[in-house]
Structure formats: structure tokens, C-alpha cells
Design a protein around this motif. Structure first.
Motif, PDB file in Angstrom:
ATOM      1  N   PRO A 101       0.696  -1.126   0.249  1.00 22.41           N
ATOM      2  CA  PRO A 101       0.214  -0.110  -0.068  1.00 22.41           C
ATOM      3  C   PRO A 101       0.697   1.285  -0.026  1.00 22.41           C
ATOM      4  O   PRO A 101       0.410   2.239  -0.509  1.00 22.41           O
ATOM      5  N   LYS A 102       2.246   1.445   0.510  1.00 24.08           N
ATOM      6  CA  LYS A 102       3.015   2.370   0.471  1.00 24.08           C
ATOM      7  C   LYS A 102       3.500   2.776  -0.953  1.00 24.08           C
ATOM      8  O   LYS A 102       3.404   3.972  -1.503  1.00 24.08           O
ATOM      9  N   SER A 103       3.436   1.854  -1.949  1.00 23.54           N
ATOM     10  CA  SER A 103       4.034   2.038  -3.207  1.00 23.54           C
ATOM     11  C   SER A 103       2.782   2.103  -4.179  1.00 23.54           C
ATOM     12  O   SER A 103       2.832   2.814  -5.394  1.00 23.54           O
ATOM     13  N   ILE A 104       1.843   1.210  -4.078  1.00 26.25           N
ATOM     14  CA  ILE A 104       0.795   1.051  -4.974  1.00 26.25           C
ATOM     15  C   ILE A 104      -0.701   1.438  -4.178  1.00 26.25           C
ATOM     16  O   ILE A 104      -0.868   0.822  -3.392  1.00 26.25           O
ATOM     17  N   ARG A 105      -1.069   2.664  -4.680  1.00 21.89           N
ATOM     18  CA  ARG A 105      -2.431   2.803  -4.115  1.00 21.89           C
ATOM     19  C   ARG A 105      -3.494   1.800  -4.658  1.00 21.89           C
ATOM     20  O   ARG A 105      -3.377   1.705  -5.719  1.00 21.89           O
ATOM     21  N   PRO A 106      -4.564   1.704  -3.865  1.00 21.12           N
ATOM     22  CA  PRO A 106      -5.546   0.768  -4.514  1.00 21.12           C
ATOM     23  C   PRO A 106      -6.235   1.042  -5.731  1.00 21.12           C
ATOM     24  O   PRO A 106      -6.490   0.236  -6.513  1.00 21.12           O
ATOM     25  N   GLU A 139       0.521   6.559 -11.080  1.00 19.70           N
ATOM     26  CA  GLU A 139       0.800   5.277 -11.921  1.00 19.70           C
ATOM     27  C   GLU A 139       2.279   4.901 -11.895  1.00 19.70           C
ATOM     28  O   GLU A 139       2.561   3.734 -12.284  1.00 19.70           O
ATOM     29  N   MET A 140       3.221   5.848 -11.597  1.00 21.39           N
ATOM     30  CA  MET A 140       4.549   5.541 -12.256  1.00 21.39           C
ATOM     31  C   MET A 140       5.166   4.210 -11.326  1.00 21.39           C
ATOM     32  O   MET A 140       5.756   3.434 -11.835  1.00 21.39           O
ATOM     33  N   ASN A 141       4.897   4.412  -9.870  1.00 22.05           N
ATOM     34  CA  ASN A 141       5.241   3.295  -9.052  1.00 22.05           C
ATOM     35  C   ASN A 141       4.690   2.136  -9.140  1.00 22.05           C
ATOM     36  O   ASN A 141       5.151   1.093  -9.377  1.00 22.05           O
ATOM     37  N   PRO A 142       3.246   2.208  -9.332  1.00 21.98           N
ATOM     38  CA  PRO A 142       2.714   0.796  -9.655  1.00 21.98           C
ATOM     39  C   PRO A 142       3.189   0.134 -11.068  1.00 21.98           C
ATOM     40  O   PRO A 142       3.152  -1.008 -10.902  1.00 21.98           O
ATOM     41  N   LEU A 143       3.374   1.043 -12.095  1.00 22.57           N
ATOM     42  CA  LEU A 143       3.981   0.397 -13.321  1.00 22.57           C
ATOM     43  C   LEU A 143       5.232  -0.201 -13.122  1.00 22.57           C
ATOM     44  O   LEU A 143       5.391  -1.400 -13.559  1.00 22.57           O
ATOM     45  N   GLU A 144       6.081   0.450 -12.480  1.00 22.14           N
ATOM     46  CA  GLU A 144       7.422  -0.270 -12.030  1.00 22.14           C
ATOM     47  C   GLU A 144       7.356  -1.544 -11.287  1.00 22.14           C
ATOM     48  O   GLU A 144       7.907  -2.418 -11.465  1.00 22.14           O
ATOM     49  N   ALA A 145       6.424  -1.306 -10.217  1.00 19.08           N
ATOM     50  CA  ALA A 145       6.158  -2.604  -9.329  1.00 19.08           C
ATOM     51  C   ALA A 145       5.578  -3.800 -10.494  1.00 19.08           C
ATOM     52  O   ALA A 145       5.955  -4.874 -10.040  1.00 19.08           O
ATOM     53  N   THR A 146       4.740  -3.482 -11.318  1.00 18.45           N
ATOM     54  CA  THR A 146       3.995  -4.511 -12.049  1.00 18.45           C
ATOM     55  C   THR A 146       5.135  -5.105 -12.911  1.00 18.45           C
ATOM     56  O   THR A 146       5.293  -6.387 -12.954  1.00 18.45           O
ATOM     57  N   ALA A 147       5.945  -4.409 -13.580  1.00 20.50           N
ATOM     58  CA  ALA A 147       7.215  -5.273 -14.070  1.00 20.50           C
ATOM     59  C   ALA A 147       7.889  -5.875 -13.522  1.00 20.50           C
ATOM     60  O   ALA A 147       8.409  -7.044 -13.867  1.00 20.50           O
ATOM     61  N   PHE A 148       8.357  -5.451 -12.289  1.00 20.51           N
ATOM     62  CA  PHE A 148       9.156  -5.694 -11.087  1.00 20.51           C
ATOM     63  C   PHE A 148       8.689  -7.384 -10.539  1.00 20.51           C
ATOM     64  O   PHE A 148       9.250  -8.257 -10.654  1.00 20.51           O
ATOM     65  N   LEU A 149       7.363  -7.054 -10.337  1.00 18.58           N
ATOM     66  CA  LEU A 149       6.666  -8.398  -9.807  1.00 18.58           C
ATOM     67  C   LEU A 149       6.464  -9.398 -10.961  1.00 18.58           C
ATOM     68  O   LEU A 149       6.455 -10.759 -10.625  1.00 18.58           O
TER      69      LEU A 149
END
Length: 178
Positions: A101-106, A139-149
């Protein structure tokens, strides 16, 4: 009828730059989950600062290209076992995002899930996202997190911490040689 989200119409973007960011995050996690070393963080920050608006957009397209490539690989791997990539990858990805939740807002999770579903169906994530307007800062952190995950998921499936990075690096090498 060809889709307007067909990957052949999508810009590849800065795949090398996006891969560098993803790889540095993977190494930080695999290195005991410690924070990225200060020198690595400084290099990443300098890289980001040097991009400018066009470079940042290219980096976004590069991250989307990587997501597409990861999902293509995952789709083929799952099809070899008569499994649906969307059924097996998306729920795990969404569950992981919900734990961040700190990196990716719901409110960003449905968009990131949509990107992955689009890629899993053979559509360009960047063209799919473009239908809904410009990227937002949120959306920048969630995009990076998506690729990372996705990279981390692939690495776990293959039991090889560098497989996902090598997958993209090899594809880049082949593309440059063509």
C-alpha cells in the motif's frame, strides 16, 4: 480485423533503461531486501533526472514493452501446461500489489491488472493504457512494481534469479543483430 492495440503499432520505448531499473530493484530484493546501496540509488536518480519529458515517456513505453514480453513468455509457459496465464498470474499479481500500500495505491491496481490482462491477450499494454488518457504521476510506482513483480514471478518459476533479465537482454541482443 486488427486491433488498434496490436503491438506492431506500439513504440518499444527505452527497454534498456526500463530493464536497468527493474534489474536494480530485483538485485536489491535478492540482496536481503536491503535498501538499494547509495551509489546505485545515485546512479538511478541521475539517470532519471537526465531523461527529460521525452525520455520519461520512452521509459514508460519501455516498461510496457517489458510487461508485454514477460506476459508473452508466461502465456507460452502456461499454455505448455494447458493453463490460462490470466487465471494463474493476474490473481497473484493483484494480491502482491495489495500488500504494497505504500508503493501502490488501491485505485492503481485495476489499471495495472488491465495492463497485464491486455498483454496476456497479446495486446500492447501502452496502447491499451493510452485509450484512457495520459499516464498519471500516481501510476509510475505501480507500473514499475508491475514489471518488477512479473520479473520476480518468472524468476521464481524458473528457479533462476536472473532469468527474467536475461530473457529481455537476449531479446534486445537479437533485435540489435537483426
Amino acid at each position: 480485423m486488427a486491433s488498434v492495440c496490436d503491438p506492431k503499432y506500439a513504440p518499444a520505448g527505452d527497454v534498456s533503461g526500463a530493464l536497468m531499473v527493474i534489474d536494480s530493484r530485483l538485485k536489491a530484493i535478492y540482496d536481503g531486501g536491503r535498501e538499494i546501496d547509495p551509489e546505485q540509488r545515485q546512479l538511478t536518480d541521475q539517470f532519471a533526472a537526465s531523461l527529460g519529458p521525452r525520455g520519461a515517456h520512452d521509459l514508460l513505453d519501455g516498461a510496457c514493452t517489458i510487461i508485454y514480453m514477460f506476459m508473452t513468455w508466461l502465456r507460452r509457459a502456461h499454455e505448455d501446461h494447458d493453463k490460462d496465464v490470466i487465471e494463474y498470474v493476474v490473481p497473484t499479481l493483484v494480491a502482491s500489489m495489495r500488500m504494497m500500500p505504500k508503493s501502490i495505491r488501491p485505485e492503481a491496481i485495476p489499471t495495472m491488472a488491465g495492463l497485464v490482462v491486455a498483454a496476456g491477450m497479446g495486446l500492447s499494454p501502452s496502447l491499451w493504457r493510452q485509450q484512457y488518457g495520459k499516464w498519471t504521476k500516481e501510476e509510475m510506482n505501480p507500473l514499475e512494481a508491475t514489471a518488477f513483480l512479473l520479473a520476480e514471478h518468472i524468476n521464481r518459476l524458473t528457479d533462476d534469479r536472473e532469468f527474467a533479465t536475461r530473457l529481455i537482454s537476449n531479446a534486445l541482443s537479437k533485435a540489435e543483430g537483426a
